[in-house]
Design an enzyme around this catalytic site. Structure first.
Site, PDB file in Angstrom:
ATOM      1  N   ASN A  12       0.857  -1.188   0.000  1.00 23.61           N
ATOM      2  CA  ASN A  12       0.000   0.000   0.000  1.00 23.61           C
ATOM      3  C   ASN A  12       0.894   1.239   0.000  1.00 23.61           C
ATOM      4  OD1 ASN A  12      -1.919   1.966   0.386  1.00 23.61           O
ATOM      5  ND2 ASN A  12      -2.465   1.336   2.459  1.00 23.61           N
ATOM      6  N   LYS A  14       0.038   4.248  -0.278  1.00 29.10           N
ATOM      7  CA  LYS A  14      -0.645   5.387   0.357  1.00 29.10           C
ATOM      8  C   LYS A  14      -0.477   6.638  -0.515  1.00 29.10           C
ATOM      9  CE  LYS A  14      -0.342   3.091   4.782  1.00 29.10           C
ATOM     10  NZ  LYS A  14      -0.192   3.202   6.252  1.00 29.10           N
ATOM     11  N   HIS A  96      -9.520   0.430   5.049  1.00 32.57           N
ATOM     12  CA  HIS A  96      -8.235   0.681   5.714  1.00 32.57           C
ATOM     13  C   HIS A  96      -8.452   1.608   6.901  1.00 32.57           C
ATOM     14  CE1 HIS A  96      -4.145   2.098   6.427  1.00 32.57           C
ATOM     15  NE2 HIS A  96      -3.739   1.014   5.791  1.00 32.57           N
ATOM     16  N   GLU A 166      -5.276  -5.455  10.618  1.00 38.99           N
ATOM     17  CA  GLU A 166      -4.302  -4.407  10.904  1.00 38.99           C
ATOM     18  C   GLU A 166      -4.618  -3.792  12.261  1.00 38.99           C
ATOM     19  OE1 GLU A 166      -4.117  -1.769   7.033  1.00 38.99           O
ATOM     20  OE2 GLU A 166      -5.941  -1.439   8.153  1.00 38.99           O
TER      21      GLU A 166
END
Length: 249
Positions: A12, A14, A96, A166
């Site tokens: 990821n 971001k 997320h 996560e």
């Protein structure tokens, strides 16, 4: 005999990078050894999905970092699964913790996004996880089970879903859940799937770990029986991402 779950490593990126440095990263990834038993997906910023798909070797899939819950319309700043597919990406990251906690996305909205993305033919990396105060209050299971239920209620075909656990307290903080902490939650999540969906889904669905995964921590995490891969943040922008891709080797 339990089905073999193909190891899954997602990067990821971001809101990071420009064409020059991402191009250099892509060259490193294209030259890397990707084991036959490992699936690799990179999630660039939306503006660079097309760039990444054109430059990345076909052995590495591309994901979007988010999408909206409908096909088209007056939703300024949003992107639909159809657009994501049109750019050549095949996956999307949904739920997320940064979407939940920075942008205020609710479980309900995330569930709607999961449903629409799957209906449109994208694979979904669906993220769940507790905050530090929730872990310290002893409600990790309650939190992640509630989040998982909303996702599960919106899934018809689990073959296109990867669950990413996560712990929010471990994202970008340098704190990593111990391999034992990760295994404990993953095992309980698999148990939840068995009880609330079915045993086949529980055995075949990949549950990956995200939260300050590095080249140094990945091998021991990968050795846990219910850790089926990683969703990697900061380290996915560095050459050590290649070490993480090879964590099972």
């Amino acid at each position: 005999m339990a089905p073999t779950r193909k190891f899954f490593v997602g990067g990821n990126w971001k809101m990071n990078g420009r064409k020059k440095c991402l191009g250099e990263l892509i060259c490193t990834l294209n030259a890397a050894n990707v084991p036959a038993g490992t699936e690799v997906v990179c999630a660039p910023p939306t503006a660079y999905i097309d760039f990444a798909r054109q430059k990345l070797d076909p052995k590495i899939a591309v994901a979007a970092q988010n999408c909206y819950k409908v096909t088209n319309g007056a939703f300024t700043g949003e992107i639909s699964p159809g657009m994501i597919k049109d750019l050549g990406a095949t996956w999307v990251v949904l739920g997320h913790s940064e979407r939940r906690h920075v942008f205020g996305e609710s479980d309900e909205l995330i569930g709607q996004k999961v449903s629409h993305a799957l209906a449109e033919g994208l694979g979904v990396i669906a993220c769940i996880g507790e905050k530090l105060d929730e872990r310290e209050a002893g409600i990790t299971e309650k939190v992640v089970f509630e989040q998982t239920k909303v996702i599960a209620d919106n899934v018809k075909d689990w073959s296109k879903v990867v669950l990413a656990y996560e712990p929010v307290w471990a994202i970008g903080t340098g704190k990593t859940a111990t391999p034992q902490q990760a295994q404990e939650v993953h095992e309980k999540l698999r148990g939840w799937l068995k009880s609330n969906v079915n045993d086949g889904v529980a055995q075949s669905t990949r549950i990956i770990y995200g939260g300050s995964v590095t080249g140094a921590t990945c091998k021991e995490l990968a050795s846990q029986p219910d850790v089926d891969g990683f969703l990697v943040g900061g380290a996915s922008l560095k050459p050590e991402f290649v070490d993480i891709i090879n964590a099972k080797q």
